[in-house]
Design an enzyme around this catalytic site. Structure first.
Site, PDB file in Angstrom:
ATOM      1  N   ARG A  18      42.724  35.798 -31.933  1.00 17.90           N
ATOM      2  CA  ARG A  18      43.333  34.534 -31.513  1.00 17.90           C
ATOM      3  C   ARG A  18      43.026  33.317 -32.382  1.00 17.90           C
ATOM      4  NH1 ARG A  18      41.733  36.006 -25.453  1.00 17.90           N
ATOM      5  NH2 ARG A  18      40.185  37.086 -26.737  1.00 17.90           N
TER       6      ARG A  18
ATOM      7  N   ASP B 126      36.854  60.523 -24.397  1.00 16.97           N
ATOM      8  CA  ASP B 126      37.261  61.665 -23.580  1.00 16.97           C
ATOM      9  C   ASP B 126      36.228  62.756 -23.784  1.00 16.97           C
ATOM     10  OD1 ASP B 126      38.907  63.646 -22.184  1.00 16.97           O
ATOM     11  OD2 ASP B 126      40.591  62.306 -22.586  1.00 16.97           O
TER      12      ASP B 126
HETATM   13  O1  C5P Z   1      41.366  37.287 -30.075  1.00 18.08           O
HETATM   14  P1  C5P Z   1      40.001  37.809 -30.380  1.00 18.08           P
HETATM   15  O2  C5P Z   1      39.424  37.262 -31.677  1.00 18.08           O
HETATM   16  O3  C5P Z   1      39.043  37.703 -29.227  1.00 18.08           O
HETATM   17  O4  C5P Z   1      40.263  39.380 -30.655  1.00 18.08           O
HETATM   18  C1  C5P Z   1      39.243  40.329 -30.770  1.00 18.08           C
HETATM   19  C2  C5P Z   1      39.839  41.679 -30.970  1.00 18.08           C
HETATM   20  O5  C5P Z   1      38.775  42.608 -31.110  1.00 18.08           O
HETATM   21  C3  C5P Z   1      40.715  42.181 -29.820  1.00 18.08           C
HETATM   22  O6  C5P Z   1      41.794  42.909 -30.398  1.00 18.08           O
HETATM   23  C4  C5P Z   1      39.813  43.135 -29.048  1.00 18.08           C
HETATM   24  O7  C5P Z   1      40.523  44.215 -28.500  1.00 18.08           O
HETATM   25  C5  C5P Z   1      38.882  43.637 -30.138  1.00 18.08           C
HETATM   26  N1  C5P Z   1      37.563  44.086 -29.707  1.00 18.08           N
HETATM   27  C6  C5P Z   1      36.676  43.291 -29.022  1.00 18.08           C
HETATM   28  N2  C5P Z   1      35.436  43.768 -28.630  1.00 18.08           N
HETATM   29  C7  C5P Z   1      35.073  45.000 -28.966  1.00 18.08           C
HETATM   30  C8  C5P Z   1      35.968  45.820 -29.686  1.00 18.08           C
HETATM   31  C9  C5P Z   1      37.194  45.310 -30.054  1.00 18.08           C
HETATM   32  O8  C5P Z   1      36.992  42.134 -28.737  1.00 18.08           O
HETATM   33  N3  C5P Z   1      33.869  45.440 -28.665  1.00 18.08           N
END
Ligand code: C5P
Length: 235
Positions: free
Chosen positions: A211, A66
């Site tokens: 995941r 923001d």
């Molecule tokens: O399920 P997975 O391993 O893909 O989750 C990755 C997590 O990291 C999610 O909560 C997502 O919001 C977060 N994240 C991301 N990329 C970024 C910052 C955060 O995937 N640049």
């Protein structure tokens, strides 16, 4: 830092009961959790306090963005939570990051304020669509320099860019990397992915894993196998 200190498990659940069950299941294995928008919008300060009371470390992933005064005021509001890590978007710009960093140093001096550079779901095409004429790697290089100059503790990037962030900003500048997948894991919506072992070797300090652990048929086995990969890569 040992393997346990470097793994951050992402609590991307629709309800708190599922998150609590995971915390119980992984009580001896996982120390650090990420609470993002999905949980925070529903459970707010309560879930962060609960995790801290259980002795866990918390990365509050709200990706603040923001005008400078609003981001800085939000950090002041969140300061009662004493989270270990909090983030904002580097695309908020230098002035915003500078003011946020000054506020964080004043109100949450023990916490790390880090900047999201380019989301790990972005490819070259996705950046071009929003008018950014660089590759994700090029854009991360630009944004990490600005974040460092503004006084932040580190950045979120994909593991592919962690090495260049370290080269540009120094070893002490923290690299937090989502987009972690073992060779057998489904990729999902991520694009710039890497295995835990390669990510550590490429300069990632912290690995954010959602995941591959939380959706695994055996989350404990998945967490332990990722911790082992991290441990082997550190040695
Ligand atoms: O399920 P997975 O391993 O893909 O989750 C990755 C997590 O990291 C999610 O909560 C997502 O919001 C977060 N994240 C991301 N990329 C970024 C910052 C955060 O995937 N640049």
């Amino acid at each position: 830092m040992n393997a346990k200190e470097r793994l951050i498990v992402s609590l991307d659940f629709p309800d708190i009961q599922k998150a609590q069950s995971l915390r119980d299941l992984l009580k001896d294995d996982v120390l650090f959790y990420k609470i993002g928008l999905q949980m925070f919008l529903r459970y707010g300060f309560q879930i962060v306090n609960e995790w801290k009371n259980f002795g866990k470390k918390v990365f509050l992933d709200l990706k603040l963005s923001d005008i400078p005064n609003t981001v800085s005021s939000a950090i002041r509001t969140l300061s009662v939570l004493e989270v270990d890590m909090i983030n904002m978007h580097a695309l908020s710009g230098y002035d915003c990051m500078r003011m946020a960093a000054e506020t964080a140093k004043e109100v949450i001096p023990e916490s790390k304020l880090i900047a999201v550079t380019v989301l790990t779901s972005f490819t070259d095409k996705g950046l071009q669509e929003i008018g950014i004429p660089h590759s994700p790697a090029g854009e991360v290089k630009t944004l990490c320099k600005i974040a460092k100059k503004a006084g932040l503790s580190g950045v979120v990037s994909s593991p592919w860019e962690a090495n260049s962030v370290k080269n540009i900003c120094g070893e002490d500048f923290i690299t937090v990397c989502p987009g972690i997948r073992r060779s057998t894991d489904a990729i999902g919506d991520q694009a710039r992915i890497m295995t835990p072992s390669k990510a550590i070797k490429n300069g990632a300090d912290y690995l954010v894993v959602g995941r591959p652990i939380i959706k695994a048929s055996d989350p404990k086995e998945a967490a332990i196998s990722i911790l082992k990969e991290i441990e082997n890569a550190i040695q």
